[in-house]
Design an enzyme around this catalytic site. Structure first.
Site, PDB file in Angstrom:
ATOM      1  N   CYS A 119       0.833  -1.215   0.000  1.00 59.80           N
ATOM      2  CA  CYS A 119       0.000   0.000   0.000  1.00 59.80           C
ATOM      3  C   CYS A 119       0.867   1.264   0.000  1.00 59.80           C
ATOM      4  CB  CYS A 119      -0.906  -0.054   1.235  1.00 59.80           C
ATOM      5  SG  CYS A 119      -1.766   1.468   1.610  1.00 59.80           S
ATOM      6  N   CYS A 138       0.001   3.848   2.655  1.00 62.25           N
ATOM      7  CA  CYS A 138       0.420   3.344   3.971  1.00 62.25           C
ATOM      8  C   CYS A 138       1.892   3.656   4.211  1.00 62.25           C
ATOM      9  CB  CYS A 138       0.212   1.837   4.060  1.00 62.25           C
ATOM     10  SG  CYS A 138      -1.492   1.294   3.862  1.00 62.25           S
TER      11      CYS A 138
END
Length: 108
Positions: A33, A36
């Site tokens: 991600c 993230c």
């Protein structure tokens, strides 16, 4: 990850988060991600700044799908703020640090 960022998982989540006597910020994330990864330095900074007042940790959703599913995490990053075993606030996405700080200051 910073030393003060705790690795939460399906096995320790109840004890570390739900039974915590202080508030807990949980970052639901995954290796793949991008947002993230962009948020990770902010989480480390918050762990350093708030380590005396609250726990700050991460849950890898790929490795701990049970916990992610329990809290309805469908998008990552998702930040949940727990107090006394309950979710008191939620942030979805990579948001500025001051937005997170405002919510943390409501519980510490």
């Amino acid at each position: 990850m910073a030393d003060k960022v705790i690795e939460f998982n399906d096995a320790n989540f109840k004890g570390e988060v739900l039974e915590s006597e202080i508030p807990v910020l949980v970052d639901f994330w995954a290796e793949w991600c991008g947002p993230c990864k962009a948020l990770a330095p902010t989480i480390s900074d918050l762990a350093d700044e708030y380590h005396t007042k609250m726990k700050v940790g991460k849950v890898n959703v790929d490795q701990n799908s049970s916990t992610a599913s329990t809290y309805g995490v469908r998008s990552i990053p998702t930040l949940l703020i727990f107090q006394d075993g309950s979710v008191v606030n939620q942030i979805v996405g990579n948001v500025p640090k001051d937005s997170i700080t405002k919510l943390l200051n409501q519980v510490v």
